[in-house]
Design an enzyme around this catalytic site. Structure first.
Site, PDB file in Angstrom:
ATOM      1  N   ASN A   9       0.860  -1.180   0.000  1.00 46.86           N
ATOM      2  CA  ASN A   9       0.000   0.000   0.000  1.00 46.86           C
ATOM      3  C   ASN A   9       0.903   1.239   0.000  1.00 46.86           C
ATOM      4  OD1 ASN A   9      -1.872   1.989   0.432  1.00 46.86           O
ATOM      5  ND2 ASN A   9      -2.488   1.314   2.489  1.00 46.86           N
ATOM      6  N   TRP A  10       1.000   1.864  -1.155  1.00 44.42           N
ATOM      7  CA  TRP A  10       1.922   3.016  -1.273  1.00 44.42           C
ATOM      8  C   TRP A  10       1.275   4.319  -0.826  1.00 44.42           C
ATOM      9  CZ3 TRP A  10       4.260   1.661  -6.786  1.00 44.42           C
ATOM     10  CH2 TRP A  10       5.086   0.534  -6.632  1.00 44.42           C
ATOM     11  N   LYS A  11       0.026   4.255  -0.431  1.00 43.28           N
ATOM     12  CA  LYS A  11      -0.704   5.423   0.087  1.00 43.28           C
ATOM     13  C   LYS A  11      -0.498   6.640  -0.829  1.00 43.28           C
ATOM     14  CE  LYS A  11      -0.423   3.378   4.611  1.00 43.28           C
ATOM     15  NZ  LYS A  11      -0.456   3.534   6.044  1.00 43.28           N
ATOM     16  N   HIS A  96      -9.899   1.392   4.464  1.00 44.97           N
ATOM     17  CA  HIS A  96      -8.648   1.519   5.224  1.00 44.97           C
ATOM     18  C   HIS A  96      -8.900   2.491   6.387  1.00 44.97           C
ATOM     19  CE1 HIS A  96      -4.576   2.684   6.258  1.00 44.97           C
ATOM     20  NE2 HIS A  96      -4.178   1.566   5.664  1.00 44.97           N
ATOM     21  N   GLU A 168      -6.177  -4.725  10.426  1.00 42.61           N
ATOM     22  CA  GLU A 168      -5.123  -3.735  10.653  1.00 42.61           C
ATOM     23  C   GLU A 168      -5.440  -2.924  11.914  1.00 42.61           C
ATOM     24  OE1 GLU A 168      -2.824  -2.513   6.935  1.00 42.61           O
ATOM     25  OE2 GLU A 168      -4.689  -1.416   6.867  1.00 42.61           O
ATOM     26  N   GLY A 174       1.767   2.343  10.791  1.00 41.23           N
ATOM     27  CA  GLY A 174       2.747   3.429  10.721  1.00 41.23           C
ATOM     28  C   GLY A 174       3.417   3.772  12.038  1.00 41.23           C
ATOM     29  N   SER A 215       2.628  -2.068  10.536  1.00 39.98           N
ATOM     30  CA  SER A 215       4.064  -2.119  10.861  1.00 39.98           C
ATOM     31  C   SER A 215       4.703  -3.481  10.594  1.00 39.98           C
ATOM     32  CB  SER A 215       4.302  -1.672  12.307  1.00 39.98           C
ATOM     33  OG  SER A 215       3.974  -0.309  12.437  1.00 39.98           O
ATOM     34  N   GLY A 236       2.737  -1.152   4.407  1.00 40.34           N
ATOM     35  CA  GLY A 236       2.804   0.262   4.038  1.00 40.34           C
ATOM     36  C   GLY A 236       4.249   0.699   3.857  1.00 40.34           C
TER      37      GLY A 236
HETATM   38  P1  PGA Z   1       2.396   0.334   7.701  1.00 46.91           P
HETATM   39  O1  PGA Z   1       1.008   0.573   6.941  1.00 46.91           O
HETATM   40  O2  PGA Z   1       2.976  -0.951   7.191  1.00 46.91           O
HETATM   41  O3  PGA Z   1       3.232   1.528   7.354  1.00 46.91           O
HETATM   42  O4  PGA Z   1       2.085   0.254   9.164  1.00 46.91           O
HETATM   43  C1  PGA Z   1       0.114  -0.492   6.689  1.00 46.91           C
HETATM   44  C2  PGA Z   1      -1.172   0.034   6.103  1.00 46.91           C
HETATM   45  O5  PGA Z   1      -1.612   1.131   6.446  1.00 46.91           O
HETATM   46  O6  PGA Z   1      -1.795  -0.641   5.259  1.00 46.91           O
END
Ligand code: PGA
Length: 254
Positions: A9-11, A96, A168, A174, A215, A236
């Site tokens: 997920n590159w957001k 999400h 999640e 994050g 994470s 992410g």
């Molecule tokens: P993260 O994000 O791996 O940076 O915690 C995961 C996500 O939001 O899908």
């Protein structure tokens, strides 16, 4: 053995040239690998066309990060599933926690989007997760059950259709603080049991994948890989570098 899944997920973290570069590098890096699993990249909307081009003739699939619940109409600023289909998108992340938080997306909206996505032969990745206060107050299972039921209301799966449910925890996203793999496996098993109780989905449970995000990194991935109830990962930050993402895929899928 069932296919395991790793989703990037590159957001909203990369510019178009950066996304394309990363997609190209991952395509190259993965050419030599013989993993059994499915790798899916979810760039931002504007990077989808060029990333799709970059991924031609590769086993890596293309995913989007959202879509609207109507396929057409006066919905200024929204993104249509028809156009995602035109771009050969095969997966869409829905609900999400960042969308639930900043855009107040409800379980009902997520369910409506998931239904539309399925009718377009695209696989929804439905995200659910408890907040930090739910976690601290031991309300995790209660919250997950409610979100699961709400976000899957009215959904039926036909033969060959797939559904991915991503657990999640909001506090893990994050933050660098992942939930322990053993706990993740326990919760994913719980979610599977709860999904089996939904009459419209109980017979299709083998077409539903239960994955974890929050994470996940190149250090904790090995623990995640040891539990069969963890069928996939949503990554992410650590999906933005070729080295870390390749290691995650390598350790989880091989
Ligand atoms: P993260 O994000 O791996 O940076 O915690 C995961 C996500 O939001 O899908």
């Amino acid at each position: 053995m069932r296919t395991k899944i790793v989703i990037a997920n590159w957001k909203m973290k990369l510019e178009i040239p950066e996304s394309v570069q990363l997609a190209k590098k991952l395509k190259l890096a993965f050419l030599k690998k013989l993993w059994q699993g499915q790798v899916i990249l979810c760039p931002d909307f504007l990077s989808l066309p060029t990333c799709g081009q970059a991924l031609l003739k590769s086993k890596i699939k293309l995913g989007a990060q959202n879509c609207f619940w109507q396929d057409k109409g006066s919905y200024t600023g929204e993104v249509s599933i028809n156009n995602l289909r035109n771009l050969k998108v095969e997966y869409v992340i829905l609900g999400h926690s960042e969308r639930r938080r900043y855009f107040k997306e409800s379980n009902l909206q997520v369910a409506s989007k998931a239904k539309l996505v399925l009718t377009n032969n695209i696989t929804p990745i439905v995200c659910i997760g408890e907040s930090l206060s739910d976690y601290r107050n031991k309300k995790t299972l209660f919250t997950l059950k409610k979100q699961l039921k709400g976000s899957l209301q009215g959904i039926k799966l036909k033969t060959k259709e797939k559904l991915i449910i991503a657990y999640e925890p909001v506090w893990a996203i994050g933050s660098g603080k992942s939930l322990e793999a053993k706990q993740v496996a326990k919760i994913l098993k719980f979610l599977k049991e709860e999904t089996k109780k939904i009459p419209a989905l109980s017979k299709m449970i083998s077409s539903i994948f239960f994955i974890y995000g929050g994470s996940v990194n190149s250090q904790n991935v090995q623990n995640m890989a040891t539990f069969k109830d963890i069928q996939g990962l949503l990554v992410g930050s650590d999906s933005l570098q070729v080295k870390s993402f390749t290691k995650i895929c390598q350790d989880f899928l091989s």
